[in-house]
Design an enzyme around this catalytic site. Sequence first.
Site, mmCIF file in Angstrom:
data_model
loop_
_atom_site.group_PDB
_atom_site.id
_atom_site.type_symbol
_atom_site.label_atom_id
_atom_site.label_comp_id
_atom_site.label_asym_id
_atom_site.label_seq_id
_atom_site.Cartn_x
_atom_site.Cartn_y
_atom_site.Cartn_z
ATOM 1 N N SER A 102 0.783 -1.455 0.217
ATOM 2 C CA SER A 102 -0.231 0.065 -0.140
ATOM 3 C C SER A 102 0.756 1.348 0.061
ATOM 4 O O SER A 102 0.441 2.515 -0.156
ATOM 5 C CB SER A 102 -1.245 0.256 1.278
ATOM 6 N N ASP B 237 -4.009 5.683 11.828
ATOM 7 C CA ASP B 237 -3.502 5.460 10.433
ATOM 8 C C ASP B 237 -2.105 6.101 10.964
ATOM 9 O O ASP B 237 -1.876 7.355 9.847
ATOM 10 C CB ASP B 237 -3.847 5.285 8.920
ATOM 11 N N HIS C 72 1.076 5.151 6.892
ATOM 12 C CA HIS C 72 0.326 6.055 5.425
ATOM 13 C C HIS C 72 0.477 7.356 5.918
ATOM 14 O O HIS C 72 0.785 8.033 6.510
ATOM 15 C CB HIS C 72 -0.696 5.517 4.789
#
Length: 432
Positions: free
Chosen positions: A156, A406, A409
Amino acid sequence: MGINHHYNQNNQPCPNCPTKRLVTWVLCALIPLALLHFYIFPISPTENPPLITETTLENSKPINPLDKEAKPKSQPAQPLCDYFNGNWVKSTIEPLYNGTSCGTIKKGQNCMVHGRPDTGYLYWRWKPENCEIPTFDPALFLQLIKNRHIAFIGDSMARNQLESLLCLLATKSKPELVYRDSEENKFRRWVFKEYNTTVSVFWSPFLVKGFEKSAASGLSHNKLYVDVADEKWASDLHKFDIMIFSIGHWFLHPAIYYEGENVLGCHHCPEFNHTEIGFFGVFQKAISTTLKRVKEELNGSDKLVVVTTFSPAHFEGEWDKAGACPKKEPYKQGEKDMEYMDTEMRKVQIEEVTTVAKEVEAAKGRLRVEALDVTKLAMMRPDGHPGPYMNPNPFAEGKKERVPNDCVHWCMPGPIDSWNEILLEIVKRWSN
Ligand SMILES: *[C@@H]1O[C@H](CO)[C@@H](O)[C@H](O)[C@H]1NC(C)=O
Ligand SMILES: *[C@@H]1O[C@H](CO)[C@@H](O)[C@H](O)[C@H]1NC(C)=O
Ligand SMILES: *[C@@H]1O[C@H](CO)[C@@H](O)[C@H](O)[C@H]1NC(C)=O
Ligand SMILES: *[C@@H]1O[C@H](CO)[C@@H](O)[C@H](O)[C@H]1NC(C)=O
């Protein structure tokens, strides 16, 4: 036991740990299942609106980089820029795109649209000590990749970087989504018609053949075949002109490793009778297998292979407590040391890239192999993650103690756009 110990600032939570290496695997064994969803790629079709951009195409005549105006007078051989050492400096330059102007931002990274209130994190530029990185020039990038195919391959983080690049390029020319696999969005391909350019993304979180742990697969651990490249991308290698490999975080999860017919060992697998071998060595083998395959197939061609180095996470304590990555500004140079694991992961990648680049050179091959060395500049951006804004308006009903975060990311726009500014410099040099 606190989840996410692995990401704690403190490298030595247990005083009796014999070696740092051991510490790392013990800590990494504690990655919570809950975190997994950050790494899991699939999003439903409804989450992925059709590609829309507000780009207009008028007057978008491509700049030819070889035009006199577009090029500095003469180009004396400049020493290579060391992108690794530097500082994030304040800037007033607006990001090229925003959360509504680009249709390819995965929801979890669309911080602005999800209500992140502060915008300071948008106004920093990476300033290497001894050189400058020009602001991203989408027309130039597109011109350089005209008639070419650029592929992002990995997990990702690869997708995060790909989406950043698409958003940057979309300010100049509208990409058209021409392929995507079913609902999972693991494999997608766009074309920039004006430029006859293809951009694609391949999901391959180990780069080598592997099976991911998941509820659907019924596996409680990953299975990796460290000496076999993943055919999902490898069988398409001949189609690519530029490939960007980006992996790392999936190696932290429980796994069993195979080499040939043999079990090499495992990582965090108390239920099996295999030797715990951690993951640095396995990570090395995976990168090595990948680059070896690329070299074997492409050594004679003047293609470009880029390995984006490991991008550190910034959890401070538990992943689901409010303020898990609360910083609002970058670290200054020297303010924060790189964590042991981040250092090791990067080292593996740099070593493998250097080895293969030398081998190609020795064989008089034309293939170019480079590292996109972002580990340090990424490490210095604790402020650039979605945190709670991975979900829309997390505090709509007031403050909360527990909220998923998160801290892996990157918000888009955000620091990851700088990776692509450096990528442009690499592509420029390669095409000269
Ligand atoms: C986003 O960009 C578009 C197009 O450049 C602009 O019209 C819009 O006002 C911007 N939105 C925000 C929130 O900045
Ligand atoms: C378009 O690009 C491909 C490579 O990606 C190339 O093979 C083809 O010749 C190009 N087409 C034209 C019209 O230049
Ligand atoms: C585990 O491996 C050891 C050493 O190879 C062996 O002695 C032992 O019997 C094995 N245990 C099981 C449950 O397979
Ligand atoms: C270089 O490429 C050729 C095929 O293009 C292959 O047969 C050869 O093994 C490669 N050499 C190396 C050193 O990888």
